[in-house]
Design a protein around this motif. Structure first.
Motif, PDB file in Angstrom:
ATOM      1  N   ASP A  79     -13.468 -26.172 -10.432  1.00 52.56           N
ATOM      2  CA  ASP A  79     -12.941 -26.671  -9.157  1.00 52.56           C
ATOM      3  C   ASP A  79     -13.452 -28.075  -8.892  1.00 52.56           C
ATOM      4  O   ASP A  79     -14.551 -28.458  -9.312  1.00 52.56           O
ATOM      5  CB  ASP A  79     -13.327 -25.730  -8.007  1.00 52.56           C
ATOM      6  N   ILE A  80     -12.640 -28.843  -8.148  1.00 51.85           N
ATOM      7  CA  ILE A  80     -12.960 -30.243  -7.897  1.00 51.85           C
ATOM      8  C   ILE A  80     -14.056 -30.412  -6.848  1.00 51.85           C
ATOM      9  O   ILE A  80     -14.813 -31.382  -6.884  1.00 51.85           O
ATOM     10  CB  ILE A  80     -11.695 -31.016  -7.459  1.00 51.85           C
ATOM     11  N   ASP A  81     -14.166 -29.463  -5.923  1.00 55.97           N
ATOM     12  CA  ASP A  81     -15.134 -29.614  -4.844  1.00 55.97           C
ATOM     13  C   ASP A  81     -16.567 -29.578  -5.363  1.00 55.97           C
ATOM     14  O   ASP A  81     -17.454 -30.233  -4.807  1.00 55.97           O
ATOM     15  CB  ASP A  81     -14.934 -28.519  -3.794  1.00 55.97           C
ATOM     16  N   SER A  82     -16.817 -28.829  -6.432  1.00 61.63           N
ATOM     17  CA  SER A  82     -18.162 -28.786  -7.006  1.00 61.63           C
ATOM     18  C   SER A  82     -18.568 -30.163  -7.528  1.00 61.63           C
ATOM     19  O   SER A  82     -19.724 -30.586  -7.389  1.00 61.63           O
ATOM     20  CB  SER A  82     -18.231 -27.761  -8.134  1.00 61.63           C
ATOM     21  N   VAL A  83     -17.618 -30.876  -8.139  1.00 62.32           N
ATOM     22  CA  VAL A  83     -17.893 -32.226  -8.651  1.00 62.32           C
ATOM     23  C   VAL A  83     -18.152 -33.177  -7.485  1.00 62.32           C
ATOM     24  O   VAL A  83     -19.102 -33.967  -7.496  1.00 62.32           O
ATOM     25  CB  VAL A  83     -16.725 -32.728  -9.517  1.00 62.32           C
ATOM     26  N   ASP A  84     -17.300 -33.095  -6.460  1.00 61.12           N
ATOM     27  CA  ASP A  84     -17.482 -33.973  -5.294  1.00 61.12           C
ATOM     28  C   ASP A  84     -18.824 -33.717  -4.613  1.00 61.12           C
ATOM     29  O   ASP A  84     -19.528 -34.661  -4.226  1.00 61.12           O
ATOM     30  CB  ASP A  84     -16.341 -33.760  -4.298  1.00 61.12           C
ATOM     31  N   ALA A  85     -19.182 -32.433  -4.477  1.00 62.04           N
ATOM     32  CA  ALA A  85     -20.445 -32.091  -3.835  1.00 62.04           C
ATOM     33  C   ALA A  85     -21.620 -32.623  -4.644  1.00 62.04           C
ATOM     34  O   ALA A  85     -22.603 -33.137  -4.086  1.00 62.04           O
ATOM     35  CB  ALA A  85     -20.561 -30.581  -3.662  1.00 62.04           C
ATOM     36  N   ALA A  86     -21.541 -32.535  -5.967  1.00 66.95           N
ATOM     37  CA  ALA A  86     -22.617 -33.029  -6.829  1.00 66.95           C
ATOM     38  C   ALA A  86     -22.798 -34.537  -6.676  1.00 66.95           C
ATOM     39  O   ALA A  86     -23.931 -35.041  -6.620  1.00 66.95           O
ATOM     40  CB  ALA A  86     -22.320 -32.684  -8.279  1.00 66.95           C
ATOM     41  N   MET A  87     -21.690 -35.272  -6.576  1.00 62.78           N
ATOM     42  CA  MET A  87     -21.789 -36.726  -6.450  1.00 62.78           C
ATOM     43  C   MET A  87     -22.269 -37.142  -5.061  1.00 62.78           C
ATOM     44  O   MET A  87     -22.991 -38.130  -4.916  1.00 62.78           O
ATOM     45  CB  MET A  87     -20.436 -37.372  -6.759  1.00 62.78           C
ATOM     46  N   ARG A  88     -21.881 -36.395  -4.034  1.00 60.85           N
ATOM     47  CA  ARG A  88     -22.335 -36.728  -2.675  1.00 60.85           C
ATOM     48  C   ARG A  88     -23.820 -36.424  -2.505  1.00 60.85           C
ATOM     49  O   ARG A  88     -24.588 -37.256  -2.016  1.00 60.85           O
ATOM     50  CB  ARG A  88     -21.529 -35.946  -1.622  1.00 60.85           C
ATOM     51  N   MET A  89     -24.214 -35.226  -2.910  1.00 63.34           N
ATOM     52  CA  MET A  89     -25.592 -34.803  -2.651  1.00 63.34           C
ATOM     53  C   MET A  89     -26.564 -35.295  -3.713  1.00 63.34           C
ATOM     54  O   MET A  89     -27.723 -35.578  -3.419  1.00 63.34           O
ATOM     55  CB  MET A  89     -25.651 -33.280  -2.547  1.00 63.34           C
ATOM     56  N   GLY A  90     -26.099 -35.422  -4.945  1.00 59.03           N
ATOM     57  CA  GLY A  90     -26.998 -35.844  -6.018  1.00 59.03           C
ATOM     58  C   GLY A  90     -27.084 -37.340  -6.206  1.00 59.03           C
ATOM     59  O   GLY A  90     -28.107 -37.855  -6.658  1.00 59.03           O
ATOM     60  N   TYR A  91     -26.011 -38.058  -5.828  1.00 60.51           N
ATOM     61  CA  TYR A  91     -25.974 -39.501  -6.078  1.00 60.51           C
ATOM     62  C   TYR A  91     -25.648 -40.316  -4.825  1.00 60.51           C
ATOM     63  O   TYR A  91     -25.380 -41.514  -4.907  1.00 60.51           O
ATOM     64  CB  TYR A  91     -24.966 -39.818  -7.191  1.00 60.51           C
ATOM     65  N   ASN A  92     -25.660 -39.633  -3.682  1.00 62.55           N
ATOM     66  CA  ASN A  92     -25.511 -40.315  -2.385  1.00 62.55           C
ATOM     67  C   ASN A  92     -24.167 -41.033  -2.232  1.00 62.55           C
ATOM     68  O   ASN A  92     -24.070 -42.044  -1.543  1.00 62.55           O
ATOM     69  CB  ASN A  92     -26.658 -41.308  -2.163  1.00 62.55           C
ATOM     70  N   TRP A  93     -23.113 -40.527  -2.891  1.00 68.01           N
ATOM     71  CA  TRP A  93     -21.782 -41.061  -2.630  1.00 68.01           C
ATOM     72  C   TRP A  93     -21.344 -40.587  -1.249  1.00 68.01           C
ATOM     73  O   TRP A  93     -21.600 -39.447  -0.855  1.00 68.01           O
ATOM     74  CB  TRP A  93     -20.784 -40.538  -3.670  1.00 68.01           C
TER      75      TRP A  93
END
Length: 441
Positions: A18-32
């Motif tokens: 799913d795409i939301d897991s990728v988005d969540a990883a970039m927001r929370m892990g890389y401060n996007w």
């Protein structure tokens, strides 16, 4: 950016179904601020695919399947994400996670004006959301808060203030003040100061609990709101402080009064702890001056807490306040805190203070004069500090007389008006509006 988004899209379903897991990883892990698929949605799936073809990049399967659609959508009051099979599936929202956008999927506001709206977030808790730019305060949202208080009394259990924005509030709309200054509409400034004081005091002494869901910056008037609620549920990355000195005025909506009261009470608690042989929670020296000097330092230097925990140390957050690590849980935690306070809630008792008056002011101004002589304070810094010292030491009083909260609020109002009428304060306000930075004049 095109290549980055293309690379992320090409990895579905290799690294995630799913795409939301990728988005969540970039927001929370890389401060996007937005994940790659959220960015593609903002560009438009079709426009993104066309750009890929223009640069001869293969269109990923997830993008080809989503042509003519959105990657994120809403269905039946729930958030959904586009799946590789061509259908939408509900987003997996973790338990304890709540944002106002989730509330808006299934209901409309109870009340609304141009600057604020009122939501029912369940279990008898109402929530005020500001709609003004940067959630700044103006006569309309101050009026809205005052009108919401009887609505809560009529049947709700408590009131929460929240926003889904990056910052809680940048304080008063200083453009309003500058316009009033430039047209000599002193009555408009006086009325708004009085309106803010009355509103925040009504909130403080309301017969129900109020809680702010604090995240990002809460400056000036935004900080004063947090000072007057029953408790604050703060995201750990919260930056809060009374910064009014930067534009050449003093806090006028009870910020001086409330922060002074808290430091006086902490000083009294320190003395009790020392006498009983216990370690005090906040070490503040005895006598009238240490609490005053600490508040004077914070406000005159426009100090902003660098985290929620520092705000606790500065007594901007009271003992009932709590800290949340996950931004998406702040509102849910604020609601739970409000519900817990609602059990057998009693409004705080009003109290008086004994302040040193002119002798205390002279002591504070000696330190300011030293800073001025050393080139660390400007001429107008000294003027603003003098007004602040008058407020914090109680004006025309002495240690034999009791001073009420209303007495200090009246001094806030008086000094604020005096400073607004100075040319250098108007220069500071205009400069801050134009550049977003303070002027040292």
């Amino acid at each position: 950016m095109l290549q980055t988004l293309w690379y992320a899209a090409s990895l579905i379903p290799e690294i995630s179904d799913d795409i939301d897991s990728v988005d969540a990883a970039m927001r929370m892990g890389y401060n996007w601020k937005y994940g790659p698929f959220q960015l593609i949605d903002r560009i438009g799936v079709d426009a993104f695919a066309a750009s890929l073809q223009q640069f001869k990049l293969p269109v990923p399967k997830i993008i080809a399947a989503a042509l003519g659609k959105k990657l994120y959508d809403k269905q039946d009051g729930k958030r959904t994400e586009f799946m590789i099979g061509g259908k939408y599936a509900p987003l997996n929202i973790p338990s304890g996670s709540l944002m106002l956008d989730d509330i808006k999927l299934t209901q409309k506001p109870i009340a609304k004006n141009v600057s604020a709206q009122l939501w029912d977030i369940g279990d008898g808790i109402l929530c005020i959301e500001f709609l003004s730019k940067q959630n700044t305060f103006d006569p309309e949202n101050l009026k809205f808060i005052a009108e919401a208080i009887p609505k809560v009394q009529q049947g709700a259990r408590g009131l929460v203030f929240a926003t889904d924005g990056d910052n809680f509030s940048f304080g008063a709309n200083i453009g309003y003040f500058l316009l009033a200054c430039n047209t000599a509409s002193w009555w408009a400034i006086s009325d708004m100061i009085k309106q803010g004081q009355d509103t925040f005091m009504a909130l403080k002494y309301a017969p129900f609990p109020s809680v702010t869901a604090l995240a990002g910056m809460a400056l000036g008037g935004g900080c004063e709101l947090n000072l007057h609620v029953s408790a604050v549920q703060a995201h750990i990355e919260s930056y809060i402080g009374l910064v009014e000195a930067g534009i050449g005025v003093v806090p006028g909506w009870g910020g001086c009064t409330e922060l002074l009261l808290r430091h006086i009470e902490a000083g009294e608690a320190t003395q009790r702890a020392v006498l009983s042989g216990k370690k005090p929670e906040h070490m503040i020296g005895g006598g009238p001056m240490p609490p005053i000097a600490k508040v004077f330092e914070y406000i005159s230097t426009a100090k902003v807490a660098a985290s929620a925990y520092e705000a606790q140390d500065m007594l901007i957050l009271n003992s009932k306040s709590r800290v949340t690590m996950n931004r998406r849980r702040v509102l849910a935690d604020a609601k739970e805190l409000c519900l817990s306070l609602a059990k057998d809630y009693k409004a705080p008792q009003k109290r008086t203070m004994r302040l040193p008056g002119i002798s205390g002011k002279l002591a504070l101004m000696m330190a300011v004069e030293n800073f001025r002589n050393a080139g660390k304070a400007s001429q107008h810094d000294e003027v603003v500090a003098g007004g602040l010292a008058t407020v914090l030491t109680g004006g025309d009083t002495d240690m034999m007389r009791e001073v009420t909260e209303q007495d200090i609020l009246d001094l806030e109002h008086e000094v604020f008006m005096e400073l607004c009428k100075t040319e250098r304060t108007r220069e500071r306000i205009a400069h801050t509006l134009a550049t977003g930075k303070p002027l040292r004049n």
